[in-house]
Write an enzyme that holds these catalytic residues in place. Sequence first.
Site, PDB file in Angstrom:
ATOM      1  N   SER A   1      34.497  50.138  30.694  1.00 38.39           N
ATOM      2  CA  SER A   1      35.319  49.751  31.846  1.00 38.39           C
ATOM      3  C   SER A   1      35.510  50.907  32.802  1.00 38.39           C
ATOM      4  O   SER A   1      35.634  50.714  33.999  1.00 38.39           O
ATOM      5  CB  SER A   1      36.726  49.346  31.400  1.00 38.39           C
ATOM      6  OG  SER A   1      36.712  48.373  30.444  1.00 38.39           O
TER       7      SER A   1
ATOM      8  N   HIS B   1      29.001  45.643  32.987  1.00 37.23           N
ATOM      9  CA  HIS B   1      30.452  45.562  32.816  1.00 37.23           C
ATOM     10  C   HIS B   1      30.937  44.130  33.023  1.00 37.23           C
ATOM     11  O   HIS B   1      30.945  43.631  34.146  1.00 37.23           O
ATOM     12  CB  HIS B   1      31.148  46.525  33.793  1.00 37.23           C
ATOM     13  CG  HIS B   1      32.626  46.529  33.639  1.00 37.23           C
ATOM     14  ND1 HIS B   1      33.500  46.630  34.692  1.00 37.23           N
ATOM     15  CD2 HIS B   1      33.397  46.415  32.525  1.00 37.23           C
ATOM     16  CE1 HIS B   1      34.731  46.588  34.247  1.00 37.23           C
ATOM     17  NE2 HIS B   1      34.700  46.443  32.934  1.00 37.23           N
TER      18      HIS B   1
ATOM     19  N   GLU C   1      29.267  43.526  36.560  1.00 43.33           N
ATOM     20  CA  GLU C   1      28.844  44.649  37.395  1.00 43.33           C
ATOM     21  C   GLU C   1      27.654  45.324  36.709  1.00 43.33           C
ATOM     22  O   GLU C   1      27.766  45.765  35.560  1.00 43.33           O
ATOM     23  CB  GLU C   1      29.992  45.664  37.545  1.00 43.33           C
ATOM     24  CG  GLU C   1      31.170  45.134  38.346  1.00 43.33           C
ATOM     25  CD  GLU C   1      32.379  46.072  38.327  1.00 43.33           C
ATOM     26  OE1 GLU C   1      33.163  46.013  39.288  1.00 43.33           O
ATOM     27  OE2 GLU C   1      32.551  46.842  37.363  1.00 43.33           O
TER      28      GLU C   1
ATOM     29  N   ASN D   1      37.553  47.700  38.887  1.00 47.54           N
ATOM     30  CA  ASN D   1      38.633  48.503  38.304  1.00 47.54           C
ATOM     31  C   ASN D   1      39.120  49.596  39.248  1.00 47.54           C
ATOM     32  O   ASN D   1      40.284  49.997  39.185  1.00 47.54           O
ATOM     33  CB  ASN D   1      38.204  49.096  36.955  1.00 47.54           C
ATOM     34  CG  ASN D   1      38.344  48.074  35.838  1.00 47.54           C
ATOM     35  OD1 ASN D   1      39.000  47.045  36.017  1.00 47.54           O
ATOM     36  ND2 ASN D   1      37.748  48.347  34.701  1.00 47.54           N
TER      37      ASN D   1
HETATM   38  N1  CAA Z   1      36.725  33.280  25.178  1.00 48.64           N
HETATM   39  C1  CAA Z   1      36.019  32.163  25.265  1.00 48.64           C
HETATM   40  N2  CAA Z   1      36.495  31.011  25.762  1.00 48.64           N
HETATM   41  C2  CAA Z   1      37.778  31.012  26.169  1.00 48.64           C
HETATM   42  C3  CAA Z   1      38.582  32.158  26.096  1.00 48.64           C
HETATM   43  C4  CAA Z   1      38.003  33.316  25.575  1.00 48.64           C
HETATM   44  N3  CAA Z   1      38.697  34.472  25.468  1.00 48.64           N
HETATM   45  N4  CAA Z   1      39.799  31.872  26.544  1.00 48.64           N
HETATM   46  C5  CAA Z   1      39.768  30.577  26.899  1.00 48.64           C
HETATM   47  N5  CAA Z   1      38.562  30.065  26.674  1.00 48.64           N
HETATM   48  C6  CAA Z   1      38.077  28.718  26.901  1.00 48.64           C
HETATM   49  C7  CAA Z   1      38.963  27.777  26.132  1.00 48.64           C
HETATM   50  O1  CAA Z   1      38.176  26.897  25.388  1.00 48.64           O
HETATM   51  C8  CAA Z   1      39.742  27.076  27.214  1.00 48.64           C
HETATM   52  O2  CAA Z   1      39.895  25.712  27.029  1.00 48.64           O
HETATM   53  P1  CAA Z   1      40.978  25.090  26.005  1.00 48.64           P
HETATM   54  O3  CAA Z   1      42.307  25.703  26.320  1.00 48.64           O
HETATM   55  O4  CAA Z   1      40.892  23.638  26.315  1.00 48.64           O
HETATM   56  O5  CAA Z   1      40.480  25.425  24.637  1.00 48.64           O
HETATM   57  C9  CAA Z   1      38.885  27.213  28.443  1.00 48.64           C
HETATM   58  O6  CAA Z   1      38.184  28.433  28.279  1.00 48.64           O
HETATM   59  C10 CAA Z   1      39.667  27.259  29.713  1.00 48.64           C
HETATM   60  O7  CAA Z   1      40.761  28.137  29.508  1.00 48.64           O
HETATM   61  P2  CAA Z   1      42.036  28.070  30.406  1.00 48.64           P
HETATM   62  O8  CAA Z   1      42.545  26.689  30.524  1.00 48.64           O
HETATM   63  O9  CAA Z   1      42.975  29.130  29.957  1.00 48.64           O
HETATM   64  O10 CAA Z   1      41.375  28.421  31.814  1.00 48.64           O
HETATM   65  P3  CAA Z   1      42.069  28.681  33.166  1.00 48.64           P
HETATM   66  O11 CAA Z   1      41.580  27.706  34.128  1.00 48.64           O
HETATM   67  O12 CAA Z   1      43.533  28.819  32.983  1.00 48.64           O
HETATM   68  O13 CAA Z   1      41.467  30.093  33.582  1.00 48.64           O
HETATM   69  C11 CAA Z   1      41.138  32.418  33.437  1.00 48.64           C
HETATM   70  C12 CAA Z   1      41.591  31.182  32.691  1.00 48.64           C
HETATM   71  C13 CAA Z   1      39.703  32.283  33.917  1.00 48.64           C
HETATM   72  C14 CAA Z   1      41.226  33.562  32.425  1.00 48.64           C
HETATM   73  C15 CAA Z   1      42.049  32.647  34.679  1.00 48.64           C
HETATM   74  O14 CAA Z   1      43.380  32.631  34.272  1.00 48.64           O
HETATM   75  C16 CAA Z   1      41.751  33.946  35.356  1.00 48.64           C
HETATM   76  O15 CAA Z   1      40.843  34.058  36.149  1.00 48.64           O
HETATM   77  N6  CAA Z   1      42.563  34.985  35.052  1.00 48.64           N
HETATM   78  C17 CAA Z   1      42.334  36.323  35.577  1.00 48.64           C
HETATM   79  C18 CAA Z   1      41.544  37.100  34.561  1.00 48.64           C
HETATM   80  C19 CAA Z   1      41.133  38.442  35.099  1.00 48.64           C
HETATM   81  O16 CAA Z   1      41.503  38.900  36.160  1.00 48.64           O
HETATM   82  N7  CAA Z   1      40.332  39.121  34.296  1.00 48.64           N
HETATM   83  C20 CAA Z   1      39.853  40.441  34.617  1.00 48.64           C
HETATM   84  C21 CAA Z   1      40.629  41.412  33.831  1.00 48.64           C
HETATM   85  S1  CAA Z   1      40.165  43.081  34.248  1.00 48.64           S
HETATM   86  C22 CAA Z   1      38.875  43.397  33.232  1.00 48.64           C
HETATM   87  O17 CAA Z   1      38.499  42.653  32.360  1.00 48.64           O
HETATM   88  C23 CAA Z   1      38.192  44.673  33.534  1.00 48.64           C
HETATM   89  C24 CAA Z   1      38.345  45.701  32.538  1.00 48.64           C
HETATM   90  O18 CAA Z   1      37.445  46.504  32.463  1.00 48.64           O
HETATM   91  C25 CAA Z   1      39.567  45.905  31.722  1.00 48.64           C
END
Ligand code: CAA
Length: 288
Positions: free
Chosen positions: A122, A143, A155, A193
Site C-alpha cells: 500500500s 495495488h 494501481e 493513498n
Molecule cells: N470479499 C469478498 N466479497 C465480499 C466482501 C469481501 N471482503 N465483502 C462483501 N462481499 C460481497 C458479499 O457477498 C456482499 O453480499 P452479501 O452481503 O449479500 O453477502 C457483496 O459483496 C456486496 O456487499 P455489500 O452489500 O456490503 O456492498 P455495498 O454495495 O455496500 O458496497 C463497498 C461495499 C464496495 C465496500 C462500498 O461500501 C465501498 O465502496 N466502500 C469504500 C471502500 C473503500 O474505499 N476501499 C478502499 C480502502 S483504501 C485501500 O484499500 C488502500 C490501502 O492500501 C489500505
Amino acid sequence: MAAREIRTVGVVGLGAMGAGIAQLAVEAGYAVVGREVTAELGEKARGRIAHFLQRKVDKGQIGADAREDALARLSPTTELSAFADCDLVVEAIVEDLDAKVALFAELEGIVGPDTILATNTSALSVTEIASAVSTPERVVGMHFFNPAPLMPLVEIVRAELSSDEAVETAFAVGERLGKRPIRCHDTPGFVVNRVLIPLLNDCLRVLDEARVSPEDLDTAMTAGAGWPMGPCTLVDLVGIDVHVHASEALYEKLREPRMAPPPRIVAMRNAGLLGRKSGRGFYVYDDS
Ligand code: CAA
C-alpha cells in the site's frame, strides 16, 4: 510492448487482501497457488473464498458449477517451492519492508526466469522491494483496494527498473480480473493513498476537534459528502494497523503533517484495536 500470457498465478499471504486477490484470480480462470504459513490459515482463506462465492451463487450471479470449478482451481500450500511453475506471483504479506525483501529474494531462487513478481504493498516503495532481486525489471506493483473482490481499481505501479513487458502484463491481468487498472509510477502512496491517507487522518482529527462521535462522523461523510462508507467504518475495514503503517510510511517520505497518524489511532493500534479483523476498532464486530 505486448503482455505475456499468464496461466498460473501465485499469491503469497492469504489474509483479507491475498484471499480477495486469489478469489478474483480463480474466478477469472487462472490456476492459483495460494501460500499461507500454516495449513489452518490456508484453510481459513479457502473457507472465506468459498463463502463469498456461495453468496454469489445464492444471489444468482454465478452458477453452482462455476463456484465448484473456481474453488478447484485454488491450491493452498505452505511451501514457497509450490510457486516454481507460476507465471506471475502476487505478494500480499505483512507491510514490512524487511519481510518483503527477504521474500522476494527467496522467490527469485524458486520461480522461472520469466516469472513476473508483483507486490500489493500500500505504501512501501516497489523499487526498494525490487532491489532484493538480481532481475528487478520483472518486479511491479499491483495495488488492490479493500475489499479486493468489490473495489474496481488496481494501481499498476512501475518501479524504477520495471520492464514495459512486466507493466503491460500486470495491466492485462488486472483487466482479466475484471478490474479497471491504471498505470502510475512508484511515488509514495502511488495515487489513491497519497490522497486518501491524509484525508482520512483529517477526518480522524475532527473526531477530537469537533467532539463528534464516530457514528456521527460517518453519517457526516456519507450523508454530507457522498462517501460510500464513513471514515471510521473504512479505517476499521482497512485495519487500524495498516492505516497507521501507511500514514507513517507516507509521513516519513513526504513530511506533510497531515500524513502523520493521529495519536488516537496509534493508541488504538497499540492496544490491539485493529478494526474489523480483531473484532473491535471504532466499532465492535461480532462476526470476525
Ligand atoms: N470479499 C469478498 N466479497 C465480499 C466482501 C469481501 N471482503 N465483502 C462483501 N462481499 C460481497 C458479499 O457477498 C456482499 O453480499 P452479501 O452481503 O449479500 O453477502 C457483496 O459483496 C456486496 O456487499 P455489500 O452489500 O456490503 O456492498 P455495498 O454495495 O455496500 O458496497 C463497498 C461495499 C464496495 C465496500 C462500498 O461500501 C465501498 O465502496 N466502500 C469504500 C471502500 C473503500 O474505499 N476501499 C478502499 C480502502 S483504501 C485501500 O484499500 C488502500 C490501502 O492500501 C489500505
